[in-house]
Design an enzyme around this catalytic site. Structure first.
Site: not given
Ligand code: PEP
Length: 251
Positions: A9, A11, A95, A97, A167, A173, A212
């Site tokens: 992703n 973003k 997601h 966000e 997630e 992040g 992460s």
């Molecule tokens: C994400 O935004 O879907 C995600 C998993 O981000 P990160 O790997 O940076 O934690």
């Protein structure tokens, strides 16, 4: 045996130059044939990523789509039909966000899943709890609520092509991944919830972990029984890290 999937992703990151460089590198790097690999660029770069990756096995998708199907008057939106038209195979839906910062409800997310499937694309459906919800012991309740909305509105019989992604919001992040055991507990609960509605779907559905994931923790996470790959944010912007994560999913 479920085939692993790793999705990157990107973003709201990248410029013409950096996206071009990343895509060319991805086209050249060795990726395991036993893993489905997908990248999710920002809308405006999808077309060029599709062109560069046309002869590769890497799938391309979008990070969102409109809840309105087809074509028509909805200024500023991009429909699943348009994404299909430019060569997308996948759409990320729900997601955190978007749920948190843009107020997407469980119902809206589920409606989008329906539109994606009706348009002949495959959704990657994100679910996950916030830190305060985990701390108050509500993780499974939250994830089930998000999942149930999708099953209720879309219908389990239509979800055969869907991929799910767990997630934990606090791990996205933040550099703070869930432990393999924490992730496995929720993945098993997601599969059990699917099984209450359709054993066939539960057996077949791929459930990705996101939050992460790095080359250093990928192998351990992907080694858990109900983790079928990863949804990767930050590390998907670095070709060496992303390809190492893909290789870990193939092991
Ligand atoms: C994400 O935004 O879907 C995600 C998993 O981000 P990160 O790997 O940076 O934690």
């Amino acid at each position: 045996m479920r085939r692993p999937l790793v999705a990157g992703n990107w973003k709201m990151n990248g410029t013409c130059a950096s996206v071009g460089e990343l895509t060319l590198s991805l086209n050249e790097v060795a990726l395991p044939e036993s893993v489905d690999v997908v990248v999710l660029p920002p809308y405006i770069y999808i077309d060029r990523v599709v062109s560069v990756l046309a002869n590769s096995l890497i799938g391309v998708g979008a990070q969102n789509c409109s809840v309105k199907p087809g074509f028509g008057a909805l200024t500023g939106e991009i429909s699943a039909a348009q994404l299909k038209d430019i060569g997308c195979d996948w759409v990320l839906v729900g997601h955190s966000e978007r749920r948190i910062e843009l107020g997407e409800s469980d119902e809206l997310v589920a409606e989008k899943v329906r539109v994606v499937l009706d348009s002949g694309l495959r959704p990657i459906i994100c679910v996950g709890e916030e830190l305060s919800e985990r701390q108050s012991g509500r993780t499974l309740e939250i994830v089930k609520r998000q999942l149930d909305a999708v099953m209720r509105i879309v219908g389990v019989e239509s979800l055969g092509e869907a991929v799910f992604a767990y997630e934990p919001v606090w791990a996205i992040g933040s550099g703070l991944s869930a432990t393999p055991e924490q992730a496995q507990e929720v993945h098993a609960a997601i599969r059990a919830r699917l099984a209450e509605n359709s054993k066939e779907l539960a057996e077949k559905a791929r459930i990705l972990y996101g939050g992460s994931v790095k080359p250093e923790n990928a192998l351990e996470l992907f080694g858990m029984a109900d983790i079928d790959g990863g949804l990767i944010g930050g590390a998907s912007l670095k070709v060496n890290d992303f390809s190492a994560i893909c290789r870990a999913a193939g092991n």
